[in-house]
Design a protein around this motif. Sequence first.
Motif, mmCIF file in Angstrom:
data_model
loop_
_atom_site.group_PDB
_atom_site.id
_atom_site.type_symbol
_atom_site.label_atom_id
_atom_site.label_comp_id
_atom_site.label_asym_id
_atom_site.label_seq_id
_atom_site.Cartn_x
_atom_site.Cartn_y
_atom_site.Cartn_z
ATOM 1 N N GLU A 30 0.822 -1.206 0.000
ATOM 2 C CA GLU A 30 0.000 0.000 0.000
ATOM 3 C C GLU A 30 0.862 1.265 0.000
ATOM 4 O O GLU A 30 0.490 2.279 -0.563
ATOM 5 C CB GLU A 30 -0.934 -0.008 1.213
ATOM 6 N N TYR A 31 1.997 1.207 0.660
ATOM 7 C CA TYR A 31 2.832 2.389 0.854
ATOM 8 C C TYR A 31 3.947 2.409 -0.181
ATOM 9 O O TYR A 31 4.664 1.421 -0.361
ATOM 10 C CB TYR A 31 3.420 2.359 2.265
ATOM 11 N N MET A 32 4.085 3.552 -0.855
ATOM 12 C CA MET A 32 5.176 3.723 -1.813
ATOM 13 C C MET A 32 5.764 5.117 -1.644
ATOM 14 O O MET A 32 5.061 6.055 -1.207
ATOM 15 C CB MET A 32 4.691 3.519 -3.257
ATOM 16 N N SER A 33 7.039 5.250 -1.981
ATOM 17 C CA SER A 33 7.693 6.540 -1.784
ATOM 18 C C SER A 33 8.846 6.708 -2.752
ATOM 19 O O SER A 33 9.329 5.727 -3.327
ATOM 20 C CB SER A 33 8.175 6.675 -0.333
ATOM 21 N N TRP A 34 9.270 7.961 -2.915
ATOM 22 C CA TRP A 34 10.419 8.310 -3.737
ATOM 23 C C TRP A 34 11.444 9.048 -2.891
ATOM 24 O O TRP A 34 11.090 9.898 -2.055
ATOM 25 C CB TRP A 34 10.004 9.215 -4.898
ATOM 26 N N TYR A 35 12.733 8.712 -3.151
ATOM 27 C CA TYR A 35 13.851 9.354 -2.476
ATOM 28 C C TYR A 35 14.856 9.817 -3.527
ATOM 29 O O TYR A 35 14.948 9.256 -4.613
ATOM 30 C CB TYR A 35 14.565 8.372 -1.533
ATOM 31 N N LEU A 43 20.082 10.350 1.745
ATOM 32 C CA LEU A 43 18.799 10.060 1.089
ATOM 33 C C LEU A 43 17.709 10.901 1.714
ATOM 34 O O LEU A 43 17.555 10.921 2.941
ATOM 35 C CB LEU A 43 18.428 8.589 1.235
ATOM 36 N N ARG A 44 16.946 11.551 0.868
ATOM 37 C CA ARG A 44 15.861 12.408 1.336
ATOM 38 C C ARG A 44 14.567 12.043 0.605
ATOM 39 O O ARG A 44 14.572 11.797 -0.590
ATOM 40 C CB ARG A 44 16.208 13.882 1.101
ATOM 41 N N GLN A 45 13.470 12.080 1.344
ATOM 42 C CA GLN A 45 12.194 11.675 0.761
ATOM 43 C C GLN A 45 11.591 12.811 -0.063
ATOM 44 O O GLN A 45 11.535 13.961 0.385
ATOM 45 C CB GLN A 45 11.228 11.264 1.878
ATOM 46 N N ASP A 59 10.257 15.567 2.196
ATOM 47 C CA ASP A 59 11.104 16.675 2.623
ATOM 48 C C ASP A 59 11.561 17.584 1.491
ATOM 49 O O ASP A 59 11.855 18.759 1.722
ATOM 50 C CB ASP A 59 12.335 16.113 3.346
ATOM 51 N N VAL A 60 11.620 17.063 0.276
ATOM 52 C CA VAL A 60 12.121 17.855 -0.857
ATOM 53 C C VAL A 60 11.224 17.705 -2.075
ATOM 54 O O VAL A 60 11.644 17.214 -3.119
ATOM 55 C CB VAL A 60 13.590 17.482 -1.193
ATOM 56 N N PRO A 61 9.964 18.143 -2.012
ATOM 57 C CA PRO A 61 9.022 17.912 -3.110
ATOM 58 C C PRO A 61 9.092 18.907 -4.270
ATOM 59 O O PRO A 61 8.519 18.657 -5.335
ATOM 60 C CB PRO A 61 7.670 18.043 -2.404
ATOM 61 N N ASN A 84 19.840 21.076 -10.938
ATOM 62 C CA ASN A 84 19.904 20.708 -9.520
ATOM 63 C C ASN A 84 19.055 19.481 -9.192
ATOM 64 O O ASN A 84 19.024 19.030 -8.033
ATOM 65 C CB ASN A 84 19.522 21.890 -8.616
ATOM 66 N N GLN A 85 18.395 18.921 -10.184
ATOM 67 C CA GLN A 85 17.684 17.658 -10.002
ATOM 68 C C GLN A 85 18.511 16.467 -10.487
ATOM 69 O O GLN A 85 18.035 15.322 -10.472
ATOM 70 C CB GLN A 85 16.323 17.697 -10.704
ATOM 71 N N THR A 86 19.737 16.732 -10.893
ATOM 72 C CA THR A 86 20.667 15.643 -11.176
ATOM 73 C C THR A 86 20.920 14.897 -9.873
ATOM 74 O O THR A 86 21.351 15.492 -8.878
ATOM 75 C CB THR A 86 21.984 16.204 -11.731
#
Lengths: 112, 109
Positions: A30-35, A43-45, A59-61, A84-86
Motif C-alpha cells: 500500500e505504501y510507496m515513496s520516492w527518495y 537520502l531524502r524523501q 522533505d524535498v518535493p 539541480n535535479q541531477t
Amino acid sequence: EAQVTQNPRYLITVTGKKLTVTCSQNMNHEYMSWYRQDPGLGLRQIYYSMNVEVTDKGDVPEGYKVSRKEKRNFPLILESPSPNQTSLYFCASSFGQYYVQYFGAGTRLSVL
Amino acid sequence: GIQVEQSPPDLILQEGANSTLRCNFSDSVNNLQWFHQNPWGQLINLFYIPSGTKQNGRLSATTVATERYSLLYISSSQTTDSGVYFCAVTSSNTGKLIFGQGTTLQVKP
C-alpha cells in the motif's frame, strides 16, 4: 520474484524537457515513496503515498509531481527538469510506513 | 526532527577482520533498518530490527530501542562487503523514514 522495478536505470536529459521515471511493485504494497540521494546530503524523501489516490509531500518535493492511480505504480514526474535535479533516485514500497521498506535498483538522472 | 548518526564514517579493513558499525538516534522510533549500498548503487535490505538481535550468516544486528542505538556486526569480512552501510529509522512522531549519513566500508584483499 518480489521486487520494485524502476525505469529507466540511467537517463541523461536537458533542462526543461519533461520526463517520467516509472516505479512498479508486485508485492501488493500500500505504501510507496520516492527518495533522492545526493553526496553529502544522504537520502531524502520526495513524495510518498499511503494508498491509491493518496499522496503527500516528503522533505524535498519542489520540482516533482507524483500520481497513484493504481496500487502497483507510482511514477515520478519532472515537469521541467533543472540541473539541480541531477541525482540518484530510488523508489520504495512496503505494507506501511512502519514496515520493511523495499527499494528499487535506482535511477541515475543527469540534467544538462 | 529525529537525528540519526552513524559511526565511524569510514572504515578500512583487511579481509577476514571483524567490525562493528553503530547507529544512534535521538528519539523514539517504530522501526529500524540496515541497508548495504553496493558499488553499483543498489540498496540491499540487511535487517529490519526495531528491537532485539538478529543474525544472517556473517552479519548480525542488535537494537536497544530504550537506549536509542543499533549495532551492525560484520564478521570475517570479505571484499564483497565493501560499500556504504546505512541505518534508517521511522520516527514515531512523523512516520517518515530518516537515513543516517552512512558508513563507507572498504575491505582489502
